[in-house]
Design an enzyme around this catalytic site. Sequence first.
Site, mmCIF file in Angstrom:
data_model
loop_
_atom_site.group_PDB
_atom_site.id
_atom_site.type_symbol
_atom_site.label_atom_id
_atom_site.label_comp_id
_atom_site.label_asym_id
_atom_site.label_seq_id
_atom_site.Cartn_x
_atom_site.Cartn_y
_atom_site.Cartn_z
ATOM 1 N N HIS A 1 0.464 -1.724 -9.031
ATOM 2 C CA HIS A 1 -0.680 -0.959 -9.519
ATOM 3 C C HIS A 1 -2.008 -1.440 -8.937
ATOM 4 C CE1 HIS A 1 1.907 0.302 -13.262
ATOM 5 N NE2 HIS A 1 2.206 0.969 -12.167
ATOM 6 N N CYS B 1 -14.395 6.015 3.622
ATOM 7 C CA CYS B 1 -13.742 5.484 4.838
ATOM 8 C C CYS B 1 -12.458 4.718 4.511
ATOM 9 C CB CYS B 1 -14.705 4.603 5.633
ATOM 10 S SG CYS B 1 -15.077 3.013 4.858
#
Length: 255
Positions: free
Chosen positions: A120, A131
């Site tokens: 996770h 980006c």
Amino acid sequence: MSLTLSKKLHSLLTSSTRVVVFTGAGISAESGVPTFRAAQGLWKEFPVEKLATPQAFAEDPVRVWQWYCWRRELISKTHPNAGHRAIVRFEGFFDDFHLITQNVDGLHGFAGSRRMLKLHGDIWDVICSSCERSRLELTPVLSPLPPRCQCGGILRPGVVWFGEALPSRVFAAAVEAASKAQLFFSIGTSAEVYPAAQLPQIAKLHGAYVVEINVERSALAHIAHEVLLGKAGEILPELTGCLRDTPQGLALAGA
Ligand code: OAD
């Protein structure tokens, strides 16, 4: 606490080479990090859909970041506990050891675990929404909010939110480790969140001996071969204690 191990578990613990430990929030509970689904758990107090989904972030990144900064600050005041440290000793003991964690708190790494599959993500990572560059950011409370990347894009916490896919390479590696395991420990997880909760089932399907360590029986208890009821920080040091007197344990102690 004195734990009496079953013969089967003692034998597997001292003879297995392929071992997996799968952890959830319960391993960090004794460090003071709140779990999610207990009566005082995070998801009882805070609405998931307002804080841990891509939609929530798109709607109000400042609100989401305030909550993550609060958690980062809370976690920054905690320390790894005896359970995290016992898992570090497992890593040195078993030839083919994998730690798979659902936790984002970083405490396994701070304890000294090196090889981890973080399903996770990590609350200490930040990722640019534009980006996609990611970096470690250890300052707990960021300012101003939302933080920005050099490219001008908004940074997001490096965690997996509800509705998002797990990092595919990490999950594939976790499935492979679970499939090959002789001994699989599921520790401090309610085993309610998928696909992570498939892992103990995959391990069992491929022949692993599955052991749950939890203060109460989880959703997975019925498929476990054994359930050790109690605190991870108390049970795990007992398990590593059993390894001390084996030839490999003695070699490690002398190393
Ligand atoms: P949960 O809060 O669902 O479950 C924590 C488990 O830890 C429960 O089964 C407790 O009984 C157990 N527990 C508590 N204290 C313990 C102790 N001292 N020793 C052993 N067990 C103890 O947390 P997770 O199962 O980790 O996802 O939740 C899975 C995912 O749901 C999390 O990774 C998070 C959450 O939403 C994301 O953030 C994507």
